[in-house]
Motif scaffolding. Structure first.
Motif, PDB file in Angstrom:
ATOM      1  N   ALA A 177       2.007  -7.511  -0.342  1.00  0.00           N
ATOM      2  CA  ALA A 177       3.130  -7.372  -1.278  1.00  0.00           C
ATOM      3  C   ALA A 177       2.685  -7.227  -2.723  1.00  0.00           C
ATOM      4  CB  ALA A 177       4.059  -8.579  -1.148  1.00  0.00           C
ATOM      5  N   THR A 178       1.427  -7.554  -3.014  1.00  0.00           N
ATOM      6  CA  THR A 178       0.953  -7.605  -4.402  1.00  0.00           C
ATOM      7  C   THR A 178       0.050  -6.443  -4.793  1.00  0.00           C
ATOM      8  OG1 THR A 178       1.050 -10.036  -4.353  1.00  0.00           O
ATOM      9  CG2 THR A 178      -0.294  -9.028  -6.080  1.00  0.00           C
ATOM     10  N   VAL A 179      -0.876  -6.059  -3.933  1.00  0.00           N
ATOM     11  CA  VAL A 179      -1.913  -5.091  -4.304  1.00  0.00           C
ATOM     12  C   VAL A 179      -1.321  -3.699  -4.489  1.00  0.00           C
ATOM     13  CG1 VAL A 179      -4.003  -3.922  -3.515  1.00  0.00           C
ATOM     14  CG2 VAL A 179      -3.762  -6.406  -3.219  1.00  0.00           C
ATOM     15  N   ARG A 180      -1.689  -3.060  -5.580  1.00  0.00           N
ATOM     16  CA  ARG A 180      -1.259  -1.702  -5.865  1.00  0.00           C
ATOM     17  C   ARG A 180      -2.452  -0.892  -6.383  1.00  0.00           C
ATOM     18  NH1 ARG A 180       2.152  -3.514  -3.376  1.00  0.00           N
ATOM     19  NH2 ARG A 180       4.407  -3.594  -3.730  1.00  0.00           N
ATOM     20  N   PRO A 181      -2.517   0.405  -6.095  1.00  0.00           N
ATOM     21  CA  PRO A 181      -3.597   1.234  -6.651  1.00  0.00           C
ATOM     22  C   PRO A 181      -3.408   1.432  -8.147  1.00  0.00           C
ATOM     23  CG  PRO A 181      -2.045   2.584  -5.425  1.00  0.00           C
ATOM     24  CD  PRO A 181      -1.633   1.162  -5.202  1.00  0.00           C
TER      25      PRO A 181
END
Length: 424
Positions: A283-287
Motif C-alpha cells: 500500500a505504501t511503495v511507489r515508483p
C-alpha cells in the motif's frame, strides 16, 4: 525508401510514444527481415529474431516462438540462404527458443545453440510443470487452447558468467544477467556497438513481478542495466519492440529503468527491515514520480505492486506478517462464516455490486469472490462475480491483471444462468 529508414522511423515513433512498440502489443508475425545495420537484421514478432550474416554463414540471436516458426523461417530464408551455423538464446522463455525446428529440418550440419547454463534447468522445470504453465499462460494471454511443450531444443554450448563468440564476421561478447529470468544472456556486438538485451528491456516497466510466474530479480536487474549502460552502445535491439538508435537514448532508458527498479527495491527493503507487514508495504511503495511520464516505464504489462510482492518472496518467504494467515481457515470456510453473519451469500454479493457502483473495485472483487466461495452452486452469485471481474479487467492497465480478471469473469459467465433461446 529502404528498410533501414522505415525501421528508424518506426523507432523514432516509439521513442516519441506515437505507437505501441512494447511487449504488451502482441505483434503479428512479420514476413520480412528489416535491416538494422550492415549484415544485421531484425525480424519483428512476439519475440523478435535478430539476424546476422556475412559471405559464409547466418547466425540468429533468439529464434522466435513455435506458432510462427514457419513464417519466420521463410522470412529469414528470404533474407539469407546461407547455412545457419549458430543461434543464441537470450533466455529460455518459449517465445525465444522455439523457432529452430524448420532450420533443423534443412539438410546439412545441425545449428549450434549457445545459451547461459541455467537454460537447461528451465527446460527441465518446464517439463515437470507443463500443465501448470499451460493454465497460467492461457489465463495471462487469454488463449484457451494454448499447449505447453515438454521437449525443447537444448543448447549445445553453455556458459556461466561470460563468453566471447566470433561468428559470421561478428564478435559477440556475452554475459550472464538475472532479471526477468535467472538464465539471461546479454550480448554486445563490437563491430556495430550493438547491444542485445533480450527481455532486459521491453519498452515498458520491467516484467519483474509477474504474479503467476517463478522468482524475478529486481535488484540484480538494476545492476545488469547499469552494466549495460556502461558499454556505450550505439544501437540496442531488444527481443520485443523496435531498436533504439543513439548512445544517449540507450544510456537514458537503461539508467532510468535501473533507477526505477532501485527505488522500489530500496523502499521495500527499508519497510521489511523495519518489520512492516506485506500489506502495508504494498500500500505504501511507489515508483519515482519524476519517471512517471516515461512511456518505456508504463505499467502496461507488469506493475509495481507485483514487484513489491516478488521482492517479499525473494527476501522474506511466504508468510506476509499477518498471524491470522499463518495457518488460516480455508477461503471457503471464512466465506461461509462471513456470509452467515451478513445474512447470506446473496447479501455479500449485493454489497459487492454496490461497491462496484461506487468505484471500489478492490473490495468489490473480494466480496464477490467471497460470495461465490460461500455458495459456489448458486448461479446468480456468479452473475455478480462476472460483472465485478469484467469491470476490474476493463479498469486495469497491466496485461497481467487484465488476464487474471478476464479469466475469472469468464469462469463465472460459464456458471451463470443462461438466457432461454426464446427469451426476448
Amino acid at each position: 525508401m529502404s528498410q533501414t529508414v522505415n525501421l528508424r522511423q518506426h523507432a523514432e515513433e516509439a521513442w516519441n510514444a506515437e505507437g505501441d512498440a512494447s511487449i504488451a502489443h502482441i505483434a503479428p508475425a512479420s514476413d520480412r527481415v528489416l535491416e538494422v545495420a550492415d549484415g544485421v537484421g531484425l525480424l519483428p514478432g512476439f519475440g523478435n529474431v535478430i539476424t546476422f550474416r556475412d559471405d559464409d554463414e547466418l547466425v540468429l540471436f533468439d529464434t522466435g516462438n513455435p506458432v510462427t516458426a514457419e513464417i519466420s523461417h521463410a522470412a529469414i530464408r528470404a533474407w539469407s540462404d546461407l547455412p545457419l551455423t549458430a543461434a543464441f538464446y537470450s533466455h529460455g522463455h518459449f517465445d525465444h527458443v522455439m523457432g529452430l525446428a524448420p532450420f533443423d529440418a534443412e539438410p546439412g550440419p545441425r545449428t549450434q545453440v549457445i545459451a547461459q547454463e541455467r537454460v537447461r534447468d528451465r527446460f527441465e522445470r518446464y517439463a515437470l510443470t507443463a500443465g501448470y504453465n499451460a493454465v497460467i499462460n492461457q489465463r495471462q494471454f487469454q488463449i484457451p487452447d494454448l499447449q505447453w511443450a515438454t521437449e525443447y531444443r537444448q543448447p549445445d554450448v553453455t556458459f556461466r558468467d561470460a563468453m566471447t563468440v566470433t561468428r559470421a564476421g561478428f564478435t559477440f561478447d556475452l554475459f550472464h544477467a538475472e532479471g526477468e529470468t535467472d538464465d539471461a544472456a546479454v550480448a554486445y556486438v563490437r563491430e556495430h556497438r550493438l547491444l542485445l538485451p533480450g527481455d532486459m528491456f521491453i519498452w515498458l516497466a520491467p516484467n519483474c513481478g509477474n504474479p503467476q510466474k517463478v522468482q524475478r530479480f529486481p535488484r540484480e536487474w538494476a545492476i545488469a542495466l547499469r552494466r549495460m549502460a556502461s558499454l556505450g552502445a550505439e544501437i540496442m535491439a531488444p527481443s520485443h519492440g523496435v531498436p533504439i538508435f543513439g548512445a544517449d537514448r540507450i544510456e537514458q532508458v537503461l539508467l532510468e529503468t535501473a533507477e526505477w527498479l532501485e527505488s522500489i527495491v530500496e523502499q521495500t527493503l527499508e519497510m521489511m527491515n523495519a518489520g512492516a507487514r506485506l500489506d502495508d508495504i504494498v500500500a505504501t511503495v511507489r515508483p519515482p514520480a519524476h519517471l512517471a511520464s516515461r512511456s518505456y516505464l508504463a505499467p502496461k504489462y507488469d506493475e509495481p505492486e507485483f514487484i513489491v510482492r516478488n521482492l517479499w518472496r525473494r527476501y522474506g518467504g511466504w508468510y506476509d506478517g499477518n498471524p491470522a494467515r499463518l495457518k488460516p481457515a480455508t477461503d471457503a470456510e471464512l466465506a461461509r462464516s462471513v456470509a452467515a453473519m451478513a445474512g447470506g451469500a446473496r447479501v455479500v454479493a449485493d454489497e459487492a455490486l454496490r461497491l462496484l457502483k461506487d468505484g471500489d473495485l478492490r473490495l468489490a472483487a473480494q466480496l464477490a469472490e467471497m460470495a461465490t466461495q460461500a455458495d459456489p452452486d448458486d448461479a446468480d452469485l456468479h452473475v455478480a462475480r462476472a460483472e465485478v471481474y469484467a469491470a476490474r479487467a476493463e479498469a486495469e492497465e497491466s496485461l497481467m491483471a487484465k488476464g487474471v480478471y478476464a479469466w475469472a469473469a469468464s469462469e463465472s459467465r460459464a456458471r451463470a444462468p443462461q438466457e432461454s433461446p426464446d427469451a426476448g
